[in-house]
Write a protein that holds these residues in place. Structure first.
Motif, mmCIF file in Angstrom:
data_model
loop_
_atom_site.group_PDB
_atom_site.id
_atom_site.type_symbol
_atom_site.label_atom_id
_atom_site.label_comp_id
_atom_site.label_asym_id
_atom_site.label_seq_id
_atom_site.Cartn_x
_atom_site.Cartn_y
_atom_site.Cartn_z
ATOM 1 N N TRP A 252 -13.124 2.963 -6.634
ATOM 2 C CA TRP A 252 -12.473 3.356 -5.215
ATOM 3 C C TRP A 252 -12.007 2.193 -4.644
ATOM 4 O O TRP A 252 -10.808 2.051 -4.040
ATOM 5 C CB TRP A 252 -13.534 3.915 -4.293
ATOM 6 C CG TRP A 252 -13.897 5.690 -4.490
ATOM 7 C CD1 TRP A 252 -15.014 6.005 -5.106
ATOM 8 C CD2 TRP A 252 -12.872 6.494 -4.904
ATOM 9 N NE1 TRP A 252 -14.742 7.433 -5.434
ATOM 10 C CE2 TRP A 252 -13.694 7.683 -5.150
ATOM 11 C CE3 TRP A 252 -11.641 6.668 -3.993
ATOM 12 C CZ2 TRP A 252 -12.743 8.843 -4.997
ATOM 13 C CZ3 TRP A 252 -11.022 7.982 -4.168
ATOM 14 C CH2 TRP A 252 -11.622 9.018 -4.543
ATOM 15 N N GLY A 253 -12.765 0.972 -4.572
ATOM 16 C CA GLY A 253 -12.104 -0.258 -4.285
ATOM 17 C C GLY A 253 -10.986 -0.753 -5.003
ATOM 18 O O GLY A 253 -9.892 -1.304 -4.059
ATOM 19 N N GLY A 254 -11.031 -0.461 -6.248
ATOM 20 C CA GLY A 254 -9.789 -0.824 -7.152
ATOM 21 C C GLY A 254 -8.582 -0.008 -6.612
ATOM 22 O O GLY A 254 -7.689 -0.363 -6.489
ATOM 23 N N ALA A 255 -8.923 1.318 -6.378
ATOM 24 C CA ALA A 255 -7.724 2.230 -5.801
ATOM 25 C C ALA A 255 -7.096 1.933 -4.473
ATOM 26 O O ALA A 255 -6.059 1.879 -4.336
ATOM 27 C CB ALA A 255 -8.454 3.576 -5.856
ATOM 28 N N LEU A 256 -8.146 1.419 -3.812
ATOM 29 C CA LEU A 256 -7.514 0.955 -2.621
ATOM 30 C C LEU A 256 -6.644 -0.231 -2.312
ATOM 31 O O LEU A 256 -5.677 -0.450 -1.749
ATOM 32 C CB LEU A 256 -8.796 0.615 -1.592
ATOM 33 C CG LEU A 256 -8.547 0.405 0.102
ATOM 34 C CD1 LEU A 256 -7.632 1.487 0.663
ATOM 35 C CD2 LEU A 256 -9.587 0.100 0.683
ATOM 36 N N VAL A 257 -7.010 -1.275 -3.240
ATOM 37 C CA VAL A 257 -6.474 -2.513 -3.465
ATOM 38 C C VAL A 257 -5.032 -2.012 -3.961
ATOM 39 O O VAL A 257 -3.863 -2.597 -3.648
ATOM 40 C CB VAL A 257 -6.990 -3.334 -4.264
ATOM 41 C CG1 VAL A 257 -6.253 -4.506 -4.796
ATOM 42 C CG2 VAL A 257 -8.239 -3.931 -3.707
ATOM 43 N N LEU A 258 -4.928 -1.071 -5.178
ATOM 44 C CA LEU A 258 -3.818 -0.842 -5.879
ATOM 45 C C LEU A 258 -2.711 -0.013 -4.854
ATOM 46 O O LEU A 258 -1.533 -0.236 -4.804
ATOM 47 C CB LEU A 258 -4.145 0.032 -6.864
ATOM 48 C CG LEU A 258 -3.023 0.291 -8.048
ATOM 49 C CD1 LEU A 258 -2.429 -1.241 -8.643
ATOM 50 C CD2 LEU A 258 -3.386 1.228 -9.038
ATOM 51 N N ILE A 259 -3.053 0.839 -3.604
ATOM 52 C CA ILE A 259 -2.548 1.389 -2.857
ATOM 53 C C ILE A 259 -1.981 0.324 -1.927
ATOM 54 O O ILE A 259 -0.688 0.607 -1.366
ATOM 55 C CB ILE A 259 -3.277 2.627 -2.186
ATOM 56 C CG1 ILE A 259 -3.658 3.777 -3.078
ATOM 57 C CG2 ILE A 259 -2.438 2.891 -0.715
ATOM 58 C CD1 ILE A 259 -4.284 4.735 -2.283
ATOM 59 N N ALA A 260 -2.884 -0.500 -1.419
ATOM 60 C CA ALA A 260 -2.359 -1.571 -0.513
ATOM 61 C C ALA A 260 -1.213 -2.369 -1.304
ATOM 62 O O ALA A 260 -0.161 -2.773 -0.499
ATOM 63 C CB ALA A 260 -3.413 -2.558 0.013
ATOM 64 N N LEU A 261 -1.297 -2.707 -2.683
ATOM 65 C CA LEU A 261 -0.050 -3.575 -3.199
ATOM 66 C C LEU A 261 1.019 -2.775 -3.497
ATOM 67 O O LEU A 261 2.091 -3.159 -3.066
ATOM 68 C CB LEU A 261 -0.872 -3.944 -4.658
ATOM 69 C CG LEU A 261 0.420 -4.320 -5.685
ATOM 70 C CD1 LEU A 261 0.729 -5.660 -4.878
ATOM 71 C CD2 LEU A 261 -0.157 -4.509 -6.962
ATOM 72 N N VAL A 262 1.071 -1.311 -3.523
ATOM 73 C CA VAL A 262 2.091 -0.760 -3.605
ATOM 74 C C VAL A 262 2.943 -0.427 -2.294
ATOM 75 O O VAL A 262 4.119 -0.575 -2.335
ATOM 76 C CB VAL A 262 1.824 0.832 -4.401
ATOM 77 C CG1 VAL A 262 3.123 1.515 -4.141
ATOM 78 C CG2 VAL A 262 1.441 0.759 -5.786
ATOM 79 N N PHE A 263 1.873 -0.206 -1.311
ATOM 80 C CA PHE A 263 2.432 -0.284 0.172
ATOM 81 C C PHE A 263 3.267 -1.452 0.296
ATOM 82 O O PHE A 263 4.261 -1.450 1.017
ATOM 83 C CB PHE A 263 1.185 0.012 1.050
ATOM 84 C CG PHE A 263 1.748 0.258 2.482
ATOM 85 C CD1 PHE A 263 2.494 1.185 2.930
ATOM 86 C CD2 PHE A 263 1.445 -0.900 3.401
ATOM 87 C CE1 PHE A 263 2.947 1.236 4.254
ATOM 88 C CE2 PHE A 263 1.910 -0.867 4.659
ATOM 89 C CZ PHE A 263 2.616 -0.002 5.252
ATOM 90 N N ALA A 264 2.656 -2.512 -0.042
ATOM 91 C CA ALA A 264 3.349 -4.065 0.527
ATOM 92 C C ALA A 264 4.631 -4.049 -0.144
ATOM 93 O O ALA A 264 5.673 -4.568 0.309
ATOM 94 C CB ALA A 264 2.302 -5.205 0.277
ATOM 95 N N LEU A 265 4.824 -3.670 -1.512
ATOM 96 C CA LEU A 265 6.023 -3.810 -2.386
ATOM 97 C C LEU A 265 6.997 -2.954 -1.660
ATOM 98 O O LEU A 265 8.221 -3.322 -1.705
ATOM 99 C CB LEU A 265 5.754 -3.372 -3.755
ATOM 100 C CG LEU A 265 4.920 -4.344 -4.562
ATOM 101 C CD1 LEU A 265 4.459 -3.841 -5.975
ATOM 102 C CD2 LEU A 265 5.661 -5.661 -4.711
#
Length: 279
Positions: A252-265
């Motif tokens: 779940w923590g990795g999914a949150l990091v991934l969503i934040a990365l896609v949002f930033a891009l």
């Protein structure tokens, strides 16, 4: 009720339906983000970004090797896909005529819709089987193929939006066509091209299916580009289906990091596009 009143009422009804659909889509997206945030926020501690995973039953650890592996794979894929995709997009916009250009556009559109797992199988047959080893190189080949049609089509559209008079003015001064393209047209279209590249990176950042056939995963720090390598989508997939609660929390923590990365891009892509409109 006359005809005009009926048309106005129908128009208002359709606007209401469209607004309601947009609201439902936004609500579903917000629910997903909030759910992932509630599940994964507890896993985000300093060691999550600095340490590698620990065996089951030992608390602590993180996904630093997976974050670094994703960065390596995406960077390597971008090194191959960005020059080829940008050059192909410029060619299609300025010089592409006839059946060859139409075929390239058609193949790009088809490649955009090909399932990523099929591209993963293709990269497996092309790179992994001859080398007899999973590697970061094979993963970057798969992600580069996925990025390529997105960069080609967005670059073509960005170059097409450049007024012809700008390039024609450069040609009228006696500048060669290739130099006018590189020094005049491409710089004007640069924000649109950057937007396409960022969208392509955001598209492949969360891909896990092609990495199952190419990167394979690695619980340790990666020792080279020719060895199996960890990646954040792979860690999320492997840990989410495990029976251990601490691994599920890490997923779940990795999914949150991934969503934040896609949002930033995506946010960076919008900023780049707005800077182009401002000009």
């Amino acid at each position: 009720m006359n005809r005009l009143a009926v048309r106005n009422a129908w128009s208002a009804f359709m606007i209401f339906v469209a607004a309601a659909c947009a609201g439902i889509a936004a609500l579903l997206l917000a629910i997903i983000v909030l759910y992932v945030l509630s599940k994964g926020a507890g896993a985000l501690r300093p060691t999550f970004f600095t340490q590698i995973p620990r065996p089951v039953g030992i608390p602590g650890g993180g996904v630093a090797n997976a974050i670094l592996g994703s960065v390596e794979i995406i960077a390597l894929a971008s090194l191959a896909a960005v020059p080829i995709g940008t050059a192909a997009g410029v060619y299609l916009a300025l010089f592409g005529r006839g059946r060859v250009a139409a075929s390239v556009r058609f193949l790009s559109d088809v490649l955009t819709g090909v399932p990523s797992i099929a591209i993963g199988v293709f990269a497996y047959a092309l790179v992994v089987l001859p080398a007899r080893q999973f590697s970061a190189v094979s993963a970057s080949v798969a992600l580069g193929i996925i990025m390529l049609p997105i960069i080609v089509r967005t670059t073509e559209e960005a170059v097409r939006l450049v007024p012809h008079t700008i390039r024609e003015g450069a040609l009228a001064l006696g500048i060669p066509a290739w130099k006018a393209t590189l020094l005049v047209t491409v710089p004007v279209a640069r924000p649109g091209i950057i937007t396409g590249v960022l969208l392509a990176i955001a598209r492949v950042a969360g891909e896990s299916a092609p990495l199952l056939f190419t990167a394979f995963g690695n619980p340790q720090w990666s020792v080279g580009l020719t060895h199996p390598i960890a990646a954040l989508p792979l860690v999320i997939f492997q840990y989410a289906i495990s029976p251990y609660k601490d691994w599920q929390q890490t997923a779940w923590g990795g999914a949150l990091v991934l969503i934040a990365l896609v949002f930033a891009l995506n946010l960076a892509a919008r900023v780049a596009f707005r800077s182009r409109l401002a000009r």
